[in-house]
Design an enzyme around this catalytic site. Sequence first.
Site, short mmCIF file in Angstrom:
data_model
loop_
_atom_site.label_atom_id
_atom_site.label_comp_id
_atom_site.label_asym_id
_atom_site.label_seq_id
_atom_site.Cartn_x
_atom_site.Cartn_y
_atom_site.Cartn_z
N CYS A 137 -5.64 0.26 -1.33
CA CYS A 137 -4.96 -0.97 -1.78
C CYS A 137 -5.90 -2.18 -1.83
O CYS A 137 -5.51 -3.23 -2.34
CB CYS A 137 -3.75 -1.26 -0.92
SG CYS A 137 -4.15 -1.68 0.79
N CYS A 177 0.83 -1.21 0.00
CA CYS A 177 0.00 0.00 0.00
C CYS A 177 0.86 1.27 0.00
O CYS A 177 1.84 1.39 0.73
CB CYS A 177 -0.93 0.02 1.20
SG CYS A 177 -2.10 1.39 1.11
N CYS A 215 -8.61 -1.13 3.51
CA CYS A 215 -8.17 0.15 2.96
C CYS A 215 -8.79 0.33 1.57
O CYS A 215 -8.81 -0.59 0.76
CB CYS A 215 -6.65 0.13 2.85
SG CYS A 215 -5.96 1.50 1.92
ZN LIG Z 1 -3.90 0.40 1.97
#
Ligand SMILES: [Zn+2]
Length: 184
Positions: free
Chosen positions: A65, A35, A62
């Site tokens: 990502c 990420c 997230c």
């Molecule tokens: Zn992430």
Amino acid sequence: MQEVMWEAVKTCDAAYDGAFFYAVKTTKIVCRPSCKSRTPSQHNVKYFPMFSMAVQEGFRPCKRCRPDLLVIPNEEAIIQTAQQMIEQEYGSNLTLHVLAKQVGMSKYHFQRLFQKKVGKSSLVYLTDIRLGKARQFLAETELSITQIGHAIGYNSSAHFSVLFRKQVGCAPTQYRNQVRGDQS
Ligand SMILES: [Zn+2]
């Protein structure tokens, strides 16, 4: 191992994607090692071998990502392995139990996943492969019905004949005569 994982997080090393996930305690977000988000403070990071474990502890995937999407290739790989096994070992006693054990899943989850990904159950998939091979053997070899039945995993030639008739619409010998008749 923590140092290796921390190094991977700091350098956004995509080689570790799937190997582990890291969550940030302050933001309650879980990420892939690769990420590109700002590197968190090391003492706020918690590592997980599996994405689902982070979710169980209340971390959210997230949006950048998308660690939740990384789960899909793993499922694809599992089903591909199972399909390859069926295609190569159709002649042996491949039960649901054997297949599920081979890919390390419960019978229940394997069955559901296989159905979802392939569109049919593993048993139907196996039967299709077997009958495809049977047609090929009938058309191209001199093997007897019993031998063909054995070769594709049916110990009883009667069972094989009944199944073949049901699926193909005629007895194995009829099929052989028809195919050969058409060719000559
Ligand atoms: Zn992430």
